[in-house]
Design an enzyme around this catalytic site. Structure first.
Site, short mmCIF file in Angstrom:
data_model
loop_
_atom_site.label_atom_id
_atom_site.label_comp_id
_atom_site.label_asym_id
_atom_site.label_seq_id
_atom_site.Cartn_x
_atom_site.Cartn_y
_atom_site.Cartn_z
N LEU A 152 0.67 -1.47 0.01
CA LEU A 152 0.02 -0.09 0.12
C LEU A 152 0.80 1.24 -0.07
O LEU A 152 1.98 1.23 0.51
CB LEU A 152 -0.87 0.05 1.25
N ASP A 153 0.55 2.15 -0.73
CA ASP A 153 1.27 3.48 -0.46
C ASP A 153 1.37 4.05 0.86
O ASP A 153 0.50 3.63 1.63
CB ASP A 153 0.34 4.67 -1.35
N ARG A 154 2.36 4.61 1.17
CA ARG A 154 2.62 5.25 2.51
C ARG A 154 1.43 6.00 2.95
O ARG A 154 1.16 5.88 4.32
CB ARG A 154 3.85 6.08 2.44
N GLU A 155 0.96 6.90 2.38
CA GLU A 155 -0.30 7.60 2.48
C GLU A 155 -1.43 6.99 2.66
O GLU A 155 -2.57 7.56 3.18
CB GLU A 155 -0.40 9.01 1.47
N THR A 156 -1.60 5.59 2.11
CA THR A 156 -2.94 4.94 2.32
C THR A 156 -3.06 4.19 3.41
O THR A 156 -2.12 3.44 3.70
CB THR A 156 -3.08 4.12 0.97
#
Length: 327
Positions: A152-156
């Site tokens: 997962l993206d870091r921001e997600t």
């Protein structure tokens, strides 16, 4: 003379002057991403350097260039350029990651499904010292095997799978690769999403900004560097100035949901790469401190029991509290 060594053998890094080395992928390592394969076998080499030599083309798979997410196969020969071992030992680097457990949605002897918070990378590398997997390993020193199934993206925020056995890792990764899983995200976008727009089938292409930062954009179907990308969109709720969407991805491209939604004129609220920067500033003052994207639902077949599994990760409090009231 350089020598070919097996994946179970020692690192190709010689004591003293570094030299070119080769790693031959064995059956047990087949299916791993190239970056993970190298990180596991180049002990003592900083992860940031591993990603750097992959991006530069110095790492070759069967004499050809390969990307970090390339899957290696049994018998592949991976060329490794001369690299120096970090002065810090692998044990020191592992100790640098603080022990941390994460909210668990499901756990048995084969896998862990955890609820990843936003702002935490899934693994170290590219300027990040450590991520979920390093912290989890630190918290569970007796665990014999812990590997990320996907990313997962870091921001997600949201559901993240970790395998506790190699057989489970391979089985689950095969499902992701063959698009047999169901991955649905909740995304709050700006504006009123068109009801008719239910499928986005637009190829995506990676590119670099002048400062070297990675970005992704939609491109034409005849672009040889474009990767086919499909997102299914369902309106969950229409709100005051926003639309809450359920987005199911049929392909797992980098930044796929963010770019697909933004390309339709409805970027994700709080997206600092593809969003509306002025609106983001205003939303920060209203309480939205990050991108409104959450990996909400995951469907897969259990690697041991063959039973269908459906998991739901609750919307985090910071996102739920920002949801505007319906008009």
């Amino acid at each position: 003379m350089n020598r070919i060594i097996g994946a179970k053998a020692a690192s190709p890094l010689a004591q003293g002057k570094p030299q070119v080395g080769w790693l031959t992928v064995d059956a047990e390592s087949a299916g791993q991403r190239l970056d993970n394969f190298l990180i596991r076998h180049l002990k003592g080499v900083p992860k940031t350097h591993v990603y750097r030599i992959i991006r530069s083309g110095e790492v070759r798979v069967n004499k050809g260039r390969a990307a970090a997410d390339t899957r290696v196969a049994a018998g592949d020969v991976v060329r490794v350029p001369p690299v120096r071992v970090s002065e810090r030992s692998p044990e020191d680097k592992a100790a640098a990651a603080p022990a941390r457990e994460f909210p668990i949605l499901l756990e048995d002897e084969h896998l862990i499904a955890l609820d990843k918070p936003a702002g935490v990378a899934v693994h170290g590398g590219s300027g990040v010292s450590f991520g979920v997997i390093e912290q989890l390993r630190r918290a569970r020193p007796d665990a014999r095997f812990l590997e990320l199934v996907h990313r997962l993206d870091r921001e997600t925020s949201g559901i993240l799978l970790v395998a506790k056995r190699r057989s489970a890792l391979k089985h689950l990764q095969d499902q992701f690769r063959e698009r047999e899983t169901g991955k649905t995200y909740l995304a709050l976008v700006l504006g009123d999403w068109p009801e008719r727009l239910k499928v986005i089938d637009a190829p995506l292409r990676k590119y670099l900004l002048e400062d070297g930062e990675r970005r992704v954009k939609t491109t034409s179907k005849d672009d040889p560097d474009g990767m086919r990308s499909i997102s299914l969109v369902k309106v969950r709720e229409r709100l005051n100035g926003f639309t809450l969407l359920e987005v199911t991805i049929k392909t797992g491209r980098t930044h796929q949901i963010r770019v697909h939604l933004a390309s339709q004129g409805h970027p994700i609220a709080g997206d600092d790469k593809y969003g509306d920067f002025e609106r983001n500033k205003a939303m920060q003052k209203q309480g939205l401190k990050r991108m409104f994207l959450h990996a909400w639902r995951l469907q897969f077949v259990h690697p041991a029991t063959a039973q269908a599994v459906e998991l739901h990760g609750p919307l985090p409090a910071d996102l739920a509290s920002f949801l505007p009231r319906s008009p």
